[in-house]
Design an enzyme around this catalytic site. Structure first.
Site, mmCIF file in Angstrom:
data_model
loop_
_atom_site.group_PDB
_atom_site.id
_atom_site.type_symbol
_atom_site.label_atom_id
_atom_site.label_comp_id
_atom_site.label_asym_id
_atom_site.label_seq_id
_atom_site.Cartn_x
_atom_site.Cartn_y
_atom_site.Cartn_z
ATOM 1 N N PRO A 260 -36.930 21.139 79.413
ATOM 2 C CA PRO A 260 -37.624 20.375 78.481
ATOM 3 C C PRO A 260 -39.130 19.967 78.844
ATOM 4 O O PRO A 260 -39.237 19.614 80.116
ATOM 5 C CB PRO A 260 -36.706 19.052 78.097
ATOM 6 C CG PRO A 260 -35.875 18.930 79.292
ATOM 7 C CD PRO A 260 -35.837 20.175 79.918
ATOM 8 N N TYR A 302 -52.879 24.351 67.016
ATOM 9 C CA TYR A 302 -51.437 24.445 66.097
ATOM 10 C C TYR A 302 -51.237 23.920 64.949
ATOM 11 O O TYR A 302 -50.298 24.064 64.512
ATOM 12 C CB TYR A 302 -50.296 24.073 66.967
ATOM 13 C CG TYR A 302 -50.401 24.457 68.501
ATOM 14 C CD1 TYR A 302 -50.130 25.753 69.042
ATOM 15 C CD2 TYR A 302 -50.244 23.490 69.500
ATOM 16 C CE1 TYR A 302 -50.172 26.116 70.219
ATOM 17 C CE2 TYR A 302 -50.079 23.797 70.849
ATOM 18 C CZ TYR A 302 -50.216 25.499 71.108
ATOM 19 O OH TYR A 302 -50.209 25.875 72.485
ATOM 20 N N CYS A 328 -69.694 20.817 68.780
ATOM 21 C CA CYS A 328 -70.551 21.349 67.935
ATOM 22 C C CYS A 328 -69.968 22.534 67.275
ATOM 23 O O CYS A 328 -70.559 23.664 67.338
ATOM 24 C CB CYS A 328 -72.001 21.697 68.390
ATOM 25 S SG CYS A 328 -72.896 20.219 68.767
HETATM 26 C C1 LIG Z 1 -43.088 25.733 77.615
HETATM 27 C C2 LIG Z 1 -41.663 26.265 78.057
HETATM 28 C C3 LIG Z 1 -40.626 25.396 78.242
HETATM 29 C C4 LIG Z 1 -41.007 23.879 77.534
HETATM 30 O O1 LIG Z 1 -41.132 24.031 75.986
HETATM 31 P P1 LIG Z 1 -41.060 22.695 75.280
HETATM 32 O O2 LIG Z 1 -41.102 22.920 73.914
HETATM 33 O O3 LIG Z 1 -42.164 21.649 75.633
HETATM 34 O O4 LIG Z 1 -39.948 21.820 75.646
HETATM 35 C C5 LIG Z 1 -39.506 25.475 78.570
HETATM 36 N N1 LIG Z 1 -39.302 26.778 79.069
HETATM 37 C C6 LIG Z 1 -40.166 27.837 79.526
HETATM 38 C C7 LIG Z 1 -39.965 28.872 80.049
HETATM 39 C C8 LIG Z 1 -41.398 27.244 78.732
HETATM 40 O O5 LIG Z 1 -42.587 28.345 79.115
#
Ligand SMILES: *Cc1c(COP(=O)(O)O)cnc(C)c1O
Length: 401
Positions: A260, A302, A328
């Site tokens: 995470p 996003y 800008c």
């Molecule tokens: C970015 C990423 C995550 C984390 O994703 P979150 O949405 O921030 O929890 C986990 N695993 C991999 C391979 C990623 O590239």
């Protein structure tokens, strides 16, 4: 955190400023481990691209976390923060073979998501254990339907290419020690996630020497009122049950891993910026802040809706504001948002500013990146200095003309 504490920190360290609440990060970490308490070997690898400050890494290390990295530089930062190589997993996409080799030589777990790299690596280093990132082609749709629409994603090795993977493994004699998936989409519906997990379990059965199964991330945190949040406790209950039964069937003890990012640090972060101007046009009231997408790009990149509070006037009468930056070109943080009355000089606070905010900041418009502060035990600690003019020019070479 309390508006008065944030205001005091802004007073002390200046604006614009990122503030992270250590207690929130610890709570989130503990909440996730508690949800999977029945799994004997649980491993959380913090996805450090979300927020890569060394002190934050140390805090998560203290919690017991490992690290998920996507570049050699992240690996180096992790090692610098005190993580040992065996606590780091490298999950890159589209990086060079040389970079993967370099990271593997440090003793970091490699996760491969490409057939040609797998074959090359297995041929050259048949003894180095490798994890395979699969693409289960499952995508959580807006209305919780299961779709195989993710077929074009650049991430992972398609499950339809498993026969090819098995052939490579057999021909090279390489050791696959983990199976991984991370679809990148939010887990809104736990049943959809469990459906993808079944594909991972199915794939795992084809490898006899696995040490871990890595379910990636996708834990959703709420950004605004009414947002859906992943029910971690329900996920913990259901996935644990299925994982334990799989472990029995597999006949070997396995580690359950997650990586995470957002879940651990998003809600811990606050971005503070001063209002430079309030501009009334014929139809809109703009609040122009002392920042822009150079510091916080998620709303523009996003469409993320970060809740914005006026911490200088939290109880003020609400009015509608379009919050914009000083860059800008168009840099709108929020459109016609209801916010307590804003005056020039007020400090606004953007919530959920822990993940993918400072780590995506740039020097566009030749602005300095903000400072970062960790709020711990009732006190603000500076963890990144505000940049200075020297930082802007330090890599430039002025050629005599
Ligand atoms: C970015 C990423 C995550 C984390 O994703 P979150 O949405 O921030 O929890 C986990 N695993 C991999 C391979 C990623 O590239």
């Amino acid at each position: 955190m309390q508006p008065k504490d944030l205001l005091a920190i802004a007073e002390e360290f200046g604006n614009p400023l990122y503030v992270y609440d250590a207690a929130t990060i610890e709570q989130q970490y503990n909440r996730l481990t508690a949800a999977f308490a029945k799994v004997e070997n649980l491993r959380l690898n913090y996805a450090m691209k979300a927020l890569s400050n060394l002190t934050i890494l140390k805090l998560l290390k203290k919690c017991g976390s490992g690290l998920d990295t996507v570049s050699m530089q992240e690996v180096q930062l992790g090692l610098h923060a005190g993580f040992t190589a065996d606590k780091i997993i490298f999950t890159p996409n589209g990086v060079s073979f040389e970079e993967i080799e370099e990271v593997a030589k440090l003793g970091v777990q490699i996760n491969i998501d490409n057939l040609s790299i797998l074959e090359h690596f297995g041929t050259k280093y048949p003894k180095v254990p490798v994890c395979i990132r699969i693409n289960p082609h499952v995508m959580a749709g807006g209305n919780a339907n299961i779709s195989v629409g993710h077929i074009d994603s650049k991430f992972g090795i398609s499950i339809y290419q498993m026969p090819h993977v098995l052939r490579i493994v057999e021909n090279t004699g390489m050791h696959i020690n983990g199976i991984h998936m991370h679809t990148g989409s939010d887990i809104l519906d736990i049943e959809v996630f469990l459906y993808a997990a079944e594909i991972l379990f199915d794939t795992a059965k084809q490898f006899k020497q696995l040490d871990f199964l890595d379910f990636g991330s996708g834990f959703k945190v709420p950004y605004k009122k009414g947002d859906i949040e992943t029910n971690i406790e329900e996920l913990g209950k259901k996935l644990t049950k299925r994982f334990l039964s799989f472990e029995k069937e597999y006949g070997r003890s396995l580690t359950l891993a997650f990586e995470p990012g957002k879940f651990l640090v998003s809600e811990a972060g606050y971005f503070l910026a001063k209002v430079n101007v309030v501009k009334q046009t014929t139809s809109t009231v703009f609040a122009g802040i002392d920042s822009g997408f150079n510091h916080l790009i998620r709303p523009m990149l996003y469409g993320s809706q970060h809740t914005i509070e006026n911490i200088s006037n939290p109880k003020g009468k609400e009015r509608f504001y379009t919050v914009v930056g000083y860059i800008c070109e168009t840099d709108t943080f929020a459109n016609n948002r209801r916010i307590p009355e804003i005056k020039e000089g007020d400090t606004l606070c953007f919530k959920n500013a822990g993940a993918y905010c400072f780590s995506m900041a740039s020097n566009y418009n030749s602005r300095f990146k903000p400072a970062e502060v960790l709020w711990k035990d009732g006190k603000g600690h500076l963890i990144t200095k505000r940049e200075t003019f020297e930082d802007l020019i330090k890599n430039q070479i002025e050629v005599a003309l």
